[in-house]
Design an enzyme around this catalytic site. Structure first.
Site, PDB file in Angstrom:
ATOM      1  N   TYR A   1       0.781  -0.955   0.167  1.00 12.46           N
ATOM      2  CA  TYR A   1      -0.395   0.237   0.032  1.00 12.46           C
ATOM      3  C   TYR A   1       1.088   1.139   0.101  1.00 12.46           C
ATOM      4  O   TYR A   1       0.586   2.236  -1.453  1.00 12.46           O
ATOM      5  CB  TYR A   1      -0.432  -0.464   1.202  1.00 12.46           C
ATOM      6  CG  TYR A   1      -1.444   1.036   1.477  1.00 12.46           C
ATOM      7  CD1 TYR A   1      -2.204   1.902   0.351  1.00 12.46           C
ATOM      8  CD2 TYR A   1      -1.992   1.143   2.436  1.00 12.46           C
ATOM      9  CE1 TYR A   1      -3.279   2.966   0.947  1.00 12.46           C
ATOM     10  CE2 TYR A   1      -2.486   2.567   3.369  1.00 12.46           C
ATOM     11  CZ  TYR A   1      -3.093   3.635   2.418  1.00 12.46           C
ATOM     12  OH  TYR A   1      -3.550   4.494   2.793  1.00 12.46           O
ATOM     13  N   ILE A   2       2.013   1.113   1.168  1.00  9.26           N
ATOM     14  CA  ILE A   2       1.912   2.494   1.198  1.00  9.26           C
ATOM     15  C   ILE A   2       3.328   3.028  -0.245  1.00  9.26           C
ATOM     16  O   ILE A   2       3.755   3.894  -0.679  1.00  9.26           O
ATOM     17  CB  ILE A   2       3.177   2.726   2.229  1.00  9.26           C
ATOM     18  CG1 ILE A   2       2.060   3.070   3.203  1.00  9.26           C
ATOM     19  CG2 ILE A   2       3.861   4.445   2.667  1.00  9.26           C
ATOM     20  CD1 ILE A   2       1.838   3.116   4.898  1.00  9.26           C
TER      21      ILE A   2
ATOM     22  N   GLY B   1       1.760  -7.928  -0.212  1.00  9.28           N
ATOM     23  CA  GLY B   1       1.897  -6.868  -1.049  1.00  9.28           C
ATOM     24  C   GLY B   1       0.890  -7.040  -2.706  1.00  9.28           C
ATOM     25  O   GLY B   1       0.210  -8.579  -2.418  1.00  9.28           O
TER      26      GLY B   1
ATOM     27  N   ALA C   1       7.278  -4.918   5.952  1.00  8.16           N
ATOM     28  CA  ALA C   1       7.106  -5.616   7.426  1.00  8.16           C
ATOM     29  C   ALA C   1       5.716  -5.834   7.707  1.00  8.16           C
ATOM     30  O   ALA C   1       4.333  -5.596   6.717  1.00  8.16           O
ATOM     31  CB  ALA C   1       7.157  -4.082   7.950  1.00  8.16           C
TER      32      ALA C   1
ATOM     33  N   THR D   1       7.043   3.466  13.246  1.00 11.02           N
ATOM     34  CA  THR D   1       5.332   3.919  13.714  1.00 11.02           C
ATOM     35  C   THR D   1       5.157   3.934  14.575  1.00 11.02           C
ATOM     36  O   THR D   1       6.065   4.841  15.423  1.00 11.02           O
ATOM     37  CB  THR D   1       5.043   1.874  13.460  1.00 11.02           C
ATOM     38  OG1 THR D   1       3.812   1.874  14.374  1.00 11.02           O
ATOM     39  CG2 THR D   1       6.011   1.125  14.655  1.00 11.02           C
TER      40      THR D   1
ATOM     41  N   TYR E   1       4.340  -6.103  17.646  1.00  7.75           N
ATOM     42  CA  TYR E   1       4.743  -5.519  15.884  1.00  7.75           C
ATOM     43  C   TYR E   1       5.801  -3.747  16.616  1.00  7.75           C
ATOM     44  O   TYR E   1       7.091  -3.398  15.958  1.00  7.75           O
ATOM     45  CB  TYR E   1       3.772  -4.477  15.415  1.00  7.75           C
ATOM     46  CG  TYR E   1       3.838  -3.290  14.833  1.00  7.75           C
ATOM     47  CD1 TYR E   1       4.375  -3.716  13.772  1.00  7.75           C
ATOM     48  CD2 TYR E   1       3.232  -2.086  15.079  1.00  7.75           C
ATOM     49  CE1 TYR E   1       4.375  -2.514  12.218  1.00  7.75           C
ATOM     50  CE2 TYR E   1       3.474  -1.231  13.418  1.00  7.75           C
ATOM     51  CZ  TYR E   1       4.123  -1.731  12.200  1.00  7.75           C
ATOM     52  OH  TYR E   1       3.807  -1.042  11.587  1.00  7.75           O
TER      53      TYR E   1
ATOM     54  N   LEU F   1      -8.734  -0.078  10.173  1.00 10.83           N
ATOM     55  CA  LEU F   1     -10.442   0.804  10.242  1.00 10.83           C
ATOM     56  C   LEU F   1     -10.462   1.124   8.731  1.00 10.83           C
ATOM     57  O   LEU F   1     -11.614   1.174   7.847  1.00 10.83           O
ATOM     58  CB  LEU F   1     -10.195   1.966  10.603  1.00 10.83           C
ATOM     59  CG  LEU F   1     -11.634   2.226  11.953  1.00 10.83           C
ATOM     60  CD1 LEU F   1     -12.188   1.319  12.156  1.00 10.83           C
ATOM     61  CD2 LEU F   1     -11.660   3.722  12.109  1.00 10.83           C
TER      62      LEU F   1
ATOM     63  N   ARG G   1      -7.193   8.168  16.436  1.00 12.43           N
ATOM     64  CA  ARG G   1      -5.748   7.589  16.034  1.00 12.43           C
ATOM     65  C   ARG G   1      -5.886   8.625  15.560  1.00 12.43           C
ATOM     66  O   ARG G   1      -7.118   9.805  14.792  1.00 12.43           O
ATOM     67  CB  ARG G   1      -5.818   6.497  14.617  1.00 12.43           C
ATOM     68  CG  ARG G   1      -6.663   5.011  16.080  1.00 12.43           C
ATOM     69  CD  ARG G   1      -4.767   4.809  15.794  1.00 12.43           C
ATOM     70  NE  ARG G   1      -4.472   3.545  16.479  1.00 12.43           N
ATOM     71  CZ  ARG G   1      -4.829   3.171  18.025  1.00 12.43           C
ATOM     72  NH1 ARG G   1      -5.156   4.680  18.956  1.00 12.43           N
ATOM     73  NH2 ARG G   1      -5.213   2.176  18.684  1.00 12.43           N
TER      74      ARG G   1
ATOM     75  N   ARG H   1      -8.540  -5.119  20.888  1.00 11.62           N
ATOM     76  CA  ARG H   1      -8.153  -5.451  20.109  1.00 11.62           C
ATOM     77  C   ARG H   1      -7.439  -5.418  20.972  1.00 11.62           C
ATOM     78  O   ARG H   1      -6.980  -4.217  21.720  1.00 11.62           O
ATOM     79  CB  ARG H   1      -8.171  -5.108  18.618  1.00 11.62           C
ATOM     80  CG  ARG H   1      -7.660  -5.901  17.811  1.00 11.62           C
ATOM     81  CD  ARG H   1      -7.640  -5.243  16.620  1.00 11.62           C
ATOM     82  NE  ARG H   1      -6.762  -4.082  16.549  1.00 11.62           N
ATOM     83  CZ  ARG H   1      -6.118  -3.527  15.664  1.00 11.62           C
ATOM     84  NH1 ARG H   1      -6.815  -3.789  13.642  1.00 11.62           N
ATOM     85  NH2 ARG H   1      -6.312  -2.215  15.363  1.00 11.62           N
TER      86      ARG H   1
HETATM   87  N1  UDP Z   1     -10.448  -0.387  14.587  1.00 15.26           N
HETATM   88  C1  UDP Z   1     -11.945  -1.344  14.925  1.00 15.26           C
HETATM   89  N2  UDP Z   1     -12.409  -2.079  13.814  1.00 15.26           N
HETATM   90  C2  UDP Z   1     -11.926  -2.347  13.003  1.00 15.26           C
HETATM   91  C3  UDP Z   1     -10.744  -2.635  12.783  1.00 15.26           C
HETATM   92  C4  UDP Z   1     -10.073  -1.190  13.780  1.00 15.26           C
HETATM   93  O1  UDP Z   1     -12.687  -0.745  15.719  1.00 15.26           O
HETATM   94  O2  UDP Z   1     -12.323  -2.934  12.767  1.00 15.26           O
HETATM   95  C5  UDP Z   1      -9.974   0.459  15.925  1.00 15.26           C
HETATM   96  C6  UDP Z   1      -9.091  -0.219  16.307  1.00 15.26           C
HETATM   97  O3  UDP Z   1      -8.941  -0.723  17.821  1.00 15.26           O
HETATM   98  C7  UDP Z   1      -7.904   1.082  16.511  1.00 15.26           C
HETATM   99  C8  UDP Z   1      -8.559   1.210  15.370  1.00 15.26           C
HETATM  100  O4  UDP Z   1      -9.060   1.175  14.413  1.00 15.26           O
HETATM  101  O5  UDP Z   1      -8.536   2.056  17.078  1.00 15.26           O
HETATM  102  C9  UDP Z   1      -7.373   2.119  14.232  1.00 15.26           C
HETATM  103  O6  UDP Z   1      -8.041   0.604  13.795  1.00 15.26           O
HETATM  104  P1  UDP Z   1      -6.154   0.148  12.659  1.00 15.26           P
HETATM  105  O7  UDP Z   1      -5.796  -1.497  12.587  1.00 15.26           O
HETATM  106  O8  UDP Z   1      -6.995   0.759  11.333  1.00 15.26           O
HETATM  107  O9  UDP Z   1      -5.236   0.739  12.950  1.00 15.26           O
HETATM  108  P2  UDP Z   1      -3.704   0.650  14.095  1.00 15.26           P
HETATM  109  O10 UDP Z   1      -4.405   2.151  15.046  1.00 15.26           O
HETATM  110  O11 UDP Z   1      -4.119  -0.503  14.762  1.00 15.26           O
HETATM  111  O12 UDP Z   1      -1.933   0.941  12.662  1.00 15.26           O
END
Ligand code: UDP
Length: 325
Positions: free
Chosen positions: A13-14, A38, A76, A118, A142, A191, A222, A283
């Site tokens: 993606y990036i 990829g 990664a 990150t 990670y 998300l 975020r 999560r």
């Molecule tokens: N998230 C969610 N539902 C999903 C996917 C992500 O609620 O189906 C939440 C996740 O818990 C985090 C935020 O959305 O708080 C961003 O998650 P993402 O995986 O996009 O990126 P990260 O912050 O993990 O790099």
């Protein structure tokens, strides 16, 4: 002759947005990608080597055949949740394989490296927006692997004079407005693409992971930054190193935070569709709030992000998404 750059993970993606940006600036790009995460569809240009950065022989051959000005590393694994249950997969790919790549670079006297780091290197913030000097206490494997690479890079600078930029991204989002490349992971865990799948009816609902965080609406906050703005920042960092700049570490974010519920509301506005949600438990490994302080890269390298609001970022993601279905 055009300067040659090795983009590891250029089919991701990036990485694919980076390749596009480099080509626009007349860099010659060689992509190394094993397509583990990829996608062939995202490959820009026609110089793709299929393989892994952990293959010692292949690395030696690549660096013997080409004279690279610099290496950019995007290859990664990046899922926080998966890294909690499969940490060794992350240590192998993100750390050990990066060591093989660096070894080959040093051996062949290639001394410029741009690294995708990150926000996960910070862990639970003690200060928001998070400055680069914030304590580094990752809360998941990670983040641990990315921090380990940052430290390895600093050691390689001291020992071998490797010059690097470690770019700590917050949440990459959106797609190139030309609509040819965008975010496509399988399975998708991020998300915004999941929200858009729910908006287009490809999936029934989006699960909100955690509604009991210490934030205004209880969902995680975020900082979303457009992928083309990320690519631009990498280009600035690359050019600075080529001009003889020193190694450095930079945050890349928008300095604005949005909760999961706010992202869903914005996506409903952009798509005009209702997005069904199901509230689920937290999560593993997710910090409550991650917002970048990105003043340092603006000040030092003149970074000027073009996408200033989440709505326009989601709009570009929706454009790309709509083309895929
Ligand atoms: N998230 C969610 N539902 C999903 C996917 C992500 O609620 O189906 C939440 C996740 O818990 C985090 C935020 O959305 O708080 C961003 O998650 P993402 O995986 O996009 O990126 P990260 O912050 O993990 O790099």
């Amino acid at each position: 002759m055009d300067k040659k750059i090795l983009v590891v993970g250029g089919a991701g993606y990036i990485g694919s947005h980076m390749v596009r940006r480099l080509m626009k600036s007349n860099y010659q790009v060689i992509i190394l990608d094993n397509l583990s995460t990829g996608n062939k569809k995202l490959i820009q240009g026609n110089q793709w080597v299929q393989g892994s950065l952990g293959e010692t022989g292949l690395m030696d051959q690549l660096f013997r055949e080409h004279t690279f000005e610099a290496v950019m590393h995007f290859a990664a694994f990046s899922q926080v949740g998966e890294s909690m249950s499969k940490p060794l997969k992350y240590y192998r790919n993100n750390l050990s394989e990066t060591m093989v790549l660096l070894d080959a670079m040093i051996h062949h006297d290639v001394k410029r490296f741009i690294f995708s780091s990150t926000a996960a290197v910070y862990g639970e913030p003690v200060e928001v927006p998070i400055p680069e000097e914030h304590p580094l206490t990752p809360t998941n494997p990670y983040g641990n692997t990315k921090l380990a690479v940052e430290r390895m890079l600093a050691d390689c600078d001291s020992a071998y004079g490797l010059k690097y930029a470690a770019l700590r991204y917050f949440n990459a989002a959106g797609a190139d407005p030309a609509g040819e490349i965008g975010e496509m992971h399988d399975p998708e865990t991020h998300l915004i693409p999941i929200v858009l799948k729910a908006a287009s009816g490809e999936i029934d609902h989006i699960r909100i992971y955690g509604t009991d965080y210490p934030t205004q609406d209880g969902t995680c906050i975020r900082d979303y930054v457009h992928v083309n703005d990320l690519a631009e920042a990498h280009l600035l960092a690359l050019n600075a190193l080529i001009e003889g700049g020193k190694s450095d570490v930079y945050n890349l974010g928008s300095s604005n935070g949005f909760s999961v519920k706010e992202v869903i509301q914005i996506a409903e506005k952009v798509t005009g569709n209702k997005i069904p949600v199901v509230e689920a438990s937290r999560r593993a490994g997710d910090p409550a709030v991650l917002i970048a302080g990105s003043e340092k890269i603006k000040r030092n390298l003149g970074w000027k992000p073009q996408y200033k609001d989440l709505e326009s970022i989601v709009q570009t993601a929706w454009q790309w998404h709509s083309k895929q279905t």
